[in-house]
Write a protein that holds these residues in place. Sequence first.
Motif, PDB file in Angstrom:
ATOM      1  N   PHE B 252       0.821  -1.208   0.000  1.00 29.86           N
ATOM      2  CA  PHE B 252       0.000   0.000   0.000  1.00 29.86           C
ATOM      3  C   PHE B 252       0.848   1.248   0.000  1.00 29.86           C
ATOM      4  CE2 PHE B 252      -2.514  -3.560   1.124  1.00 29.86           C
ATOM      5  CZ  PHE B 252      -3.610  -3.402   0.278  1.00 29.86           C
ATOM      6  N   ASP B 253       2.049   1.051  -0.598  1.00 33.79           N
ATOM      7  CA  ASP B 253       2.825   2.191  -1.033  1.00 33.79           C
ATOM      8  C   ASP B 253       3.332   3.112   0.079  1.00 33.79           C
ATOM      9  OD1 ASP B 253       4.048   3.420  -3.084  1.00 33.79           O
ATOM     10  OD2 ASP B 253       2.402   4.836  -3.450  1.00 33.79           O
ATOM     11  N   LEU B 254       3.858   2.510   1.115  1.00 35.84           N
ATOM     12  CA  LEU B 254       4.613   3.299   2.085  1.00 35.84           C
ATOM     13  C   LEU B 254       6.081   3.094   1.726  1.00 35.84           C
ATOM     14  CD1 LEU B 254       2.768   2.266   5.379  1.00 35.84           C
ATOM     15  CD2 LEU B 254       2.439   4.350   4.046  1.00 35.84           C
ATOM     16  N   ASP B 255       6.947   4.055   2.074  1.00 35.61           N
ATOM     17  CA  ASP B 255       8.358   3.920   1.718  1.00 35.61           C
ATOM     18  C   ASP B 255       8.995   2.746   2.466  1.00 35.61           C
ATOM     19  OD1 ASP B 255       8.101   5.994   0.084  1.00 35.61           O
ATOM     20  OD2 ASP B 255       9.388   7.401   1.202  1.00 35.61           O
ATOM     21  N   ILE B 256       9.741   1.971   1.698  1.00 33.65           N
ATOM     22  CA  ILE B 256      10.392   0.779   2.251  1.00 33.65           C
ATOM     23  C   ILE B 256      11.887   0.914   1.980  1.00 33.65           C
ATOM     24  CG2 ILE B 256      10.607  -1.742   1.979  1.00 33.65           C
ATOM     25  CD1 ILE B 256       7.923  -0.988   3.112  1.00 33.65           C
ATOM     26  N   GLY B 257      12.711   0.444   2.913  1.00 36.67           N
ATOM     27  CA  GLY B 257      14.163   0.505   2.713  1.00 36.67           C
ATOM     28  C   GLY B 257      14.610  -0.467   1.627  1.00 36.67           C
ATOM     29  N   GLU B 258      15.834  -0.263   1.166  1.00 38.57           N
ATOM     30  CA  GLU B 258      16.351  -1.108   0.081  1.00 38.57           C
ATOM     31  C   GLU B 258      16.306  -2.592   0.433  1.00 38.57           C
ATOM     32  OE1 GLU B 258      20.274  -0.239  -1.476  1.00 38.57           O
ATOM     33  OE2 GLU B 258      19.653   1.876  -1.574  1.00 38.57           O
ATOM     34  N   ILE B 264      10.903   5.037   8.724  1.00 41.37           N
ATOM     35  CA  ILE B 264      10.251   5.983   9.651  1.00 41.37           C
ATOM     36  C   ILE B 264      11.186   7.146   9.946  1.00 41.37           C
ATOM     37  CG2 ILE B 264       8.767   4.298  10.801  1.00 41.37           C
ATOM     38  CD1 ILE B 264      10.861   4.283  13.115  1.00 41.37           C
ATOM     39  N   ASN B 265      10.582   8.279  10.385  1.00 41.60           N
ATOM     40  CA  ASN B 265      11.389   9.422  10.820  1.00 41.60           C
ATOM     41  C   ASN B 265      11.567   9.361  12.338  1.00 41.60           C
ATOM     42  OD1 ASN B 265       9.029  10.256  12.004  1.00 41.60           O
ATOM     43  ND2 ASN B 265       8.547  11.819  10.469  1.00 41.60           N
ATOM     44  N   ASN B 266      12.094  10.431  12.895  1.00 44.24           N
ATOM     45  CA  ASN B 266      12.393  10.416  14.335  1.00 44.24           C
ATOM     46  C   ASN B 266      11.144  10.352  15.216  1.00 44.24           C
ATOM     47  OD1 ASN B 266      14.951  10.646  13.483  1.00 44.24           O
ATOM     48  ND2 ASN B 266      15.404  12.620  14.449  1.00 44.24           N
ATOM     49  N   PHE B 267       9.971  10.588  14.596  1.00 48.12           N
ATOM     50  CA  PHE B 267       8.733  10.491  15.375  1.00 48.12           C
ATOM     51  C   PHE B 267       8.010   9.185  15.090  1.00 48.12           C
ATOM     52  CE2 PHE B 267       9.389  15.073  14.484  1.00 48.12           C
ATOM     53  CZ  PHE B 267       9.777  15.434  15.768  1.00 48.12           C
ATOM     54  N   CYS B 268       8.694   8.283  14.388  1.00 44.83           N
ATOM     55  CA  CYS B 268       8.148   6.978  14.031  1.00 44.83           C
ATOM     56  C   CYS B 268       7.033   7.075  12.988  1.00 44.83           C
ATOM     57  CB  CYS B 268       7.662   6.211  15.258  1.00 44.83           C
ATOM     58  SG  CYS B 268       8.991   5.887  16.428  1.00 44.83           S
ATOM     59  N   GLN B 269       6.960   8.213  12.277  1.00 46.41           N
ATOM     60  CA  GLN B 269       5.992   8.334  11.183  1.00 46.41           C
ATOM     61  C   GLN B 269       6.552   7.693   9.928  1.00 46.41           C
ATOM     62  OE1 GLN B 269       5.944  12.654  11.716  1.00 46.41           O
ATOM     63  NE2 GLN B 269       3.718  12.540  11.338  1.00 46.41           N
ATOM     64  N   THR B 270       5.680   7.029   9.174  1.00 38.36           N
ATOM     65  CA  THR B 270       6.097   6.483   7.881  1.00 38.36           C
ATOM     66  C   THR B 270       5.995   7.608   6.857  1.00 38.36           C
ATOM     67  OG1 THR B 270       3.865   5.884   7.224  1.00 38.36           O
ATOM     68  CG2 THR B 270       5.085   4.271   8.529  1.00 38.36           C
ATOM     69  N   SER B 271       6.148   7.260   5.599  1.00 37.59           N
ATOM     70  CA  SER B 271       6.064   8.285   4.553  1.00 37.59           C
ATOM     71  C   SER B 271       4.656   8.879   4.466  1.00 37.59           C
ATOM     72  CB  SER B 271       6.498   7.695   3.212  1.00 37.59           C
ATOM     73  OG  SER B 271       5.773   6.500   2.964  1.00 37.59           O
ATOM     74  N   THR B 272       3.677   8.227   5.069  1.00 31.33           N
ATOM     75  CA  THR B 272       2.343   8.825   5.176  1.00 31.33           C
ATOM     76  C   THR B 272       2.169   9.294   6.617  1.00 31.33           C
ATOM     77  OG1 THR B 272       1.477   7.362   3.475  1.00 31.33           O
ATOM     78  CG2 THR B 272      -0.130   8.378   4.953  1.00 31.33           C
ATOM     79  N   GLU B 280      10.154  -4.110  15.175  1.00 32.52           N
ATOM     80  CA  GLU B 280      11.052  -4.786  14.234  1.00 32.52           C
ATOM     81  C   GLU B 280      10.633  -4.643  12.766  1.00 32.52           C
ATOM     82  OE1 GLU B 280      11.305  -8.785  15.757  1.00 32.52           O
ATOM     83  OE2 GLU B 280      12.792  -8.217  17.255  1.00 32.52           O
ATOM     84  N   CYS B 281       9.457  -4.071  12.513  1.00 33.29           N
ATOM     85  CA  CYS B 281       9.072  -3.841  11.120  1.00 33.29           C
ATOM     86  C   CYS B 281       9.576  -2.480  10.638  1.00 33.29           C
ATOM     87  CB  CYS B 281       7.556  -3.938  10.952  1.00 33.29           C
ATOM     88  SG  CYS B 281       6.643  -2.674  11.857  1.00 33.29           S
ATOM     89  N   ALA B 282      10.064  -1.657  11.574  1.00 30.25           N
ATOM     90  CA  ALA B 282      10.411  -0.283  11.227  1.00 30.25           C
ATOM     91  C   ALA B 282      11.900  -0.124  10.925  1.00 30.25           C
ATOM     92  CB  ALA B 282      10.024   0.634  12.397  1.00 30.25           C
ATOM     93  N   LEU B 283      12.179   0.716   9.962  1.00 31.26           N
ATOM     94  CA  LEU B 283      13.562   0.983   9.569  1.00 31.26           C
ATOM     95  C   LEU B 283      13.865   2.441   9.904  1.00 31.26           C
ATOM     96  CD1 LEU B 283      16.009  -0.242   7.841  1.00 31.26           C
ATOM     97  CD2 LEU B 283      15.037   1.085   5.950  1.00 31.26           C
ATOM     98  N   TRP B 284      14.740   2.656  10.863  1.00 28.70           N
ATOM     99  CA  TRP B 284      15.104   4.022  11.252  1.00 28.70           C
ATOM    100  C   TRP B 284      16.566   4.249  10.913  1.00 28.70           C
ATOM    101  CZ3 TRP B 284      18.823   5.903  14.601  1.00 28.70           C
ATOM    102  CH2 TRP B 284      18.733   7.283  14.901  1.00 28.70           C
ATOM    103  N   ASN B 285      16.825   5.294  10.150  1.00 24.30           N
ATOM    104  CA  ASN B 285      18.216   5.604   9.825  1.00 24.30           C
ATOM    105  C   ASN B 285      18.902   4.399   9.182  1.00 24.30           C
ATOM    106  OD1 ASN B 285      20.046   7.584   9.704  1.00 24.30           O
ATOM    107  ND2 ASN B 285      20.761   7.430  11.827  1.00 24.30           N
ATOM    108  N   ASN B 286      18.143   3.718   8.318  1.00 22.19           N
ATOM    109  CA  ASN B 286      18.651   2.537   7.627  1.00 22.19           C
ATOM    110  C   ASN B 286      18.975   1.371   8.536  1.00 22.19           C
ATOM    111  OD1 ASN B 286      18.697   2.251   4.860  1.00 22.19           O
ATOM    112  ND2 ASN B 286      20.093   4.023   4.692  1.00 22.19           N
ATOM    113  N   ARG B 287      18.329   1.329   9.660  1.00 21.29           N
ATOM    114  CA  ARG B 287      18.634   0.293  10.626  1.00 21.29           C
ATOM    115  C   ARG B 287      17.372  -0.368  11.174  1.00 21.29           C
ATOM    116  NH1 ARG B 287      23.164   0.733  15.371  1.00 21.29           N
ATOM    117  NH2 ARG B 287      22.984  -1.483  15.713  1.00 21.29           N
ATOM    118  N   ILE B 288      17.420  -1.704  11.269  1.00 18.68           N
ATOM    119  CA  ILE B 288      16.338  -2.456  11.916  1.00 18.68           C
ATOM    120  C   ILE B 288      16.864  -2.874  13.291  1.00 18.68           C
ATOM    121  CG2 ILE B 288      15.043  -4.631  11.905  1.00 18.68           C
ATOM    122  CD1 ILE B 288      14.049  -3.081   9.655  1.00 18.68           C
ATOM    123  N   TYR B 289      16.079  -2.634  14.318  1.00 22.59           N
ATOM    124  CA  TYR B 289      16.514  -3.053  15.655  1.00 22.59           C
ATOM    125  C   TYR B 289      15.827  -4.365  16.044  1.00 22.59           C
ATOM    126  CZ  TYR B 289      18.658   1.489  16.339  1.00 22.59           C
ATOM    127  OH  TYR B 289      19.446   2.595  16.239  1.00 22.59           O
TER     128      TYR B 289
END
Lengths: 111, 848
Positions: B252-258, B264-272, B280-289
Motif C-alpha cells: 500500500f505504497d509506504l516507503d520501504i528501505g532497500e 520511519i522518521n524520528n517520530f516513528c511516522q512512515t512516509s504517510t 522490528e518492522c520499522a527501519l530508522w536511519n537505515n537500521r532495523i533493531y
Amino acid sequence: MSDSNKNWVPVCDAVELQPMLGVRALLENEQVAIFRVQDQLYALNAIDPFSNAAVLSRGIVGSLKDQIVVASPLYKQHFNLATGVCLEDDTVSVKTYAVREEGGKIQLATN
Amino acid sequence: MSKQKVVVVGNGMVGHKFIDNLINHDQADQYEVITFSEEPRLAYDRVQLSAYFSGSTADDLMLTSGQYYEENGVKYVLNEKVVGIDKAENKVITASGREEAYDKLVLATGSFPFVPPIPGKDQPHCLVYRTIEDLEAITASASESKVGVVVGGGLLGLEAANALKNLGLEVHVVEFAPRLMAVQLDEGGGQLLRQKIESLGVHVHTEKNTKEIVAGEALRYSMNFADGTHLETDMILFSAGIRPQDELARQFDLDIGERGGITINNFCQTSTNNIYAIGECALWNNRIYGLVAPGYTMAKVAVSHITGGDESFTGADMSTKLKLLGVDVASVGDAQGRTPGCLSYVYQDGVAQVYKRIVVSEDKTRLLGAVLVGDVDAYGTLQQMCVNGMDLPENPEALILPAFDGAASAGMGVDALPEAAVICSCNDVSKGQICCAVQEGATTIGAIKSATKAGTSCGGCVALATQVMNSELEKLGVEVNTDLCEHFAYTRQELYHLVRVERIQSFDELLAKHGKGLGCDICKPTAASILASCWNDYVLKDEHAPLQDTNDYFMANMQKNGTYSIVPRVAGGEITPDKLIAIGQVAKTYNLYTKITGGQRIDLFGAQQHELPLIWKELIDAGFETGHAYGKSVRTVKSCVGSTWCRYGMLDSVGMAIRIEDRYKGLRSPHKLKFAVSGCTRECAEAQSKDIGVIATENGWSLYVCGNGGMKPRHADLFATGLNDEMLIKYIDRLLMFYVRTADRLQRTSVWMDNLEGGLDYLKSVVIDDKLQIAGELEQEMQHVVGTYQCEWKTTIEDPEKLKRFRTFVNSDEKDTTIKFVEERAQIRPATDEDMVKFVDATEPAMA
C-alpha cells in the motif's frame, strides 16, 4: 602477688584445651570456664549471671570491638574473657581466675 | 469532541507497549483504540519464549489480558490479519472483509524468521522458532526425534539450541560465519563461547553453508554442506535471523528501505503522516533493531507524537547481556572494535574460562565497546560508561581485571553516572527517576520496581538499580549496611558464594581470605552452616567444632538451666511399639521429662552434658538416629495417616513424609525447616503452615512453599500441582538448595520469599522454568548432601576422643550442683528460685 606465691592447681593436660573451645573445671566448689585464644589462656566463673546456669564454658569464643569475648549460649550476652565484664551491661561481670600452662598442664590459682 | 480512533496492527510486545502507554497517558480519554492480531492470542513475552519448554504455559508468558483491555476500553480482534490499507479513506481492511476507519494507524507487525532458500527446507520437520505455535510444533517434532540441528549460531539460534537440549535431543548448531554470535562477539569471545557450549554437549559446526536437505540414511534428514561434508538429523530449526514484516506497507505504497523495513522518521511516522511504524518492522536511519528495548522506545515516541508531545527516537543502545545455554555473555557498543584507530584491552583466563575485551578510543578517553564471556559482572558499568560517554579511568584495563583480596573493584561508582543515564532500557527508567522514587520513600528494590517499573522486564538492570538505590539511600543518611558482622563485610549469600566458588573448607581459611578479627557468635555458626551445606563434613571435626552453637556442638537443645533435651528422629511420625518402649525405657533410666512435640516426635528433657553420649548409645542401639532438633536444619515432616488407613486419603502421605524426611535430614540451612504432608485436602497435617507443604489430590501432589506457623504466621503459597513423586522431589531439591544459597542468616523461608525480588513468580521461574539455568547444579548439590549423610551421634559415640568433650568437668567426676529439679505432674522440671520444695537429684536414676 607474683605467680610463684599463688597456690596453683593442675586441672587438665594442656592438650585437652583446644583453641577456641572452652572446658569446665571444678576449683574447690567453684565452676570455672577455661579458654585458650591465640595462645593466651583465660579463666572465668562458668555461671552465666543472666540465667544462673553454668554454661559459659559452652559459649562461642571470638572478638568484638578488639575485645576477646565469649558469648553465653543461653541469652547471648558477651563477656570479656580478660576482665569478665559483660559488654551489653557493664554493671554485670563474672569473676576471673589466674590461669597458666606449666609442665604440660593447665593450672588455676585458688587465690 | 469526538474521540480520535487509533488502529494498531499487530499485538506483539511492541504493539502492546504502545497501547499500554496510550491508555495510561493523561489524554487517554481522547482516544479510541482497536488492535488486530494475526495470532490467536494477545501479546506475550517473546523474549522469555524458551521458558515454554521448561514448564511455563502460554498463560505464564502473557503480557496482558482481554480483561485488561476491556477495562481500559481497548477493542481487540484475534486471528484477524489486516490485508489492506485505504489511505484515501483512512481505513484498514481485514482478511475476513472487516473495515475499520482510523485517524492514526500504527503498524507493529514485527518480523518473521528468515529461512535461507535451501532446497528441501519445506519438509515436515524443518521448523522455525518465533511464536507459541512454532514451539508447539517443535515439541511435537522433538517427541519423534533424537537429533536436532539449529541453523544459525546467533543469539536466537543458541536460545533455540537450548530449547532442543531441554527437550532431550542431541543438538548441533550449524553456522555460516566462522564463529558464534558473530554480530555481538569478537573472535576471542566467540571461541570461548564455543568451547563452553561444546563442553555442555552441544556440537558446533562453523563455516558451514547448507546446500540441500535430503533424506538421511540413519536419521530422517541429511544436510549436505557446500564443502562436501554432511550431517544427519531428525529435525531442523531455522534461526538465521529475522526479516521485517513489511508486506502490508509495501503493497500500500509506504516507503520501504532497500533491504526491507518500513522507513520511519524520528517520530516513528512512515512516509504517510498519520501512519506510524514501530518495532522490528520499522527501519530508522537505515537500521532495523532486533531487540525489544528499542521497540519499546519507539512505542513511547509514537504515543508522544500522537498525543502532541515532542519526544523523538534517536537510535538505541544495542548492548546485550544474556545467559545462553547457561553461559554468561555480554556485548556493549562497538564490541568488534570497528571504529578507526580504536585500541583494545583483552583479559583471558583459560582456567576459569573467562574472556573480556574492552575497546577504547584512540586517545584512551572513551569506552567504545566491550565483550564479556564467562563473567559479565562488569556489564552494568561498561554499558553505562559507553552509553553516557563517561571519562575512562587512568588505567582502563582495571575495568576488566579481576579484583583480588577484597580490593575495591576498579569500576566506577553509580555516583559518577549522570541523572539522565538510562538504568533500565526495557522500560526506559533513568537514574534520576530511581533517585526520585527513593526520595519519595521507596527503600527496597521491590518498592523501586513498583514505583518506576525498572527491572521488571528482562531483569538485567536489577543489580545496577540496586546500587543506585543504595547510593541514594546513603546520601539521605540511611545506613545501608548488609555486612554479616564486624568480621565479614559480606552478606551470608556472598559468603556462601565465596565458599562454593573458592572451595573453602574451613572457617580459618574463610577468615584469612575474606575476614578480620577472630570471628564471633554471628559469623561462626553462619560459616559452620554454609560449610556444612556445601561440603557436609562431620560437624565436630576439630576445625568445625569451635564454630558450633552449643546445640550443634552437643547435638541436643540447651534448655533454661543448662541441661539438654533430646529428640530422636521419628520420620513422618511413624514409630513402632518397640521403639516407643525403647524411648520410654531410656527416659525412665535417666529420669527425663518426656513430651510429644508439635512435630510428632518425642522430646526428652533434663539430660546433662555428660549423660548425652550414654543416652544416645542406648537410642542408637534401639535403632534411632539423631533428629536434628538442635540444628538450623530439617526438623520434622509431619503427616496425617494417609490413604493406607484413612477413608478419605488420596495418596500415601506417611510414605511420602518418610521419604522426604529421610532425603533432607541433616541438610544445614539458614534456618530450621519444617515440612508436612497431607493425604487429602482436609489437610490434617497442616501442610500449609510449613516451609514445604505437600497435599495429595486426585491428580497427584500439590506443593506449597514458604509457609510459617510460629511468631509471624504466613500461609504457604501454592507452587505447583499435579506432581508425581519424582517431580515433587526435584522441585523440593531445587527450592531448598536455592534457599540455602540465597537466604540471609537466620531467615525463614517465609521471610526469604517475601523479600525475594519477583516473589513467587520469580521462584517458579527459577525452580520450574530453570530461568537461571542452575536447576541441574542445585539438584547435584542436594544429591551431595543426601549422599554424604551421617548420623552425627553415631559418628560421635564411636570416637573416644570426641566423647571427652561431653565431660562436665575436665578435672572431676562430680556433678553440676547448680542443676536442680522439682516434680510436677509426675515428671521433673527445672527448679525455680521460688521452689522451696524437696529437690530431686537429677543424676540419680529414678529406678534405682
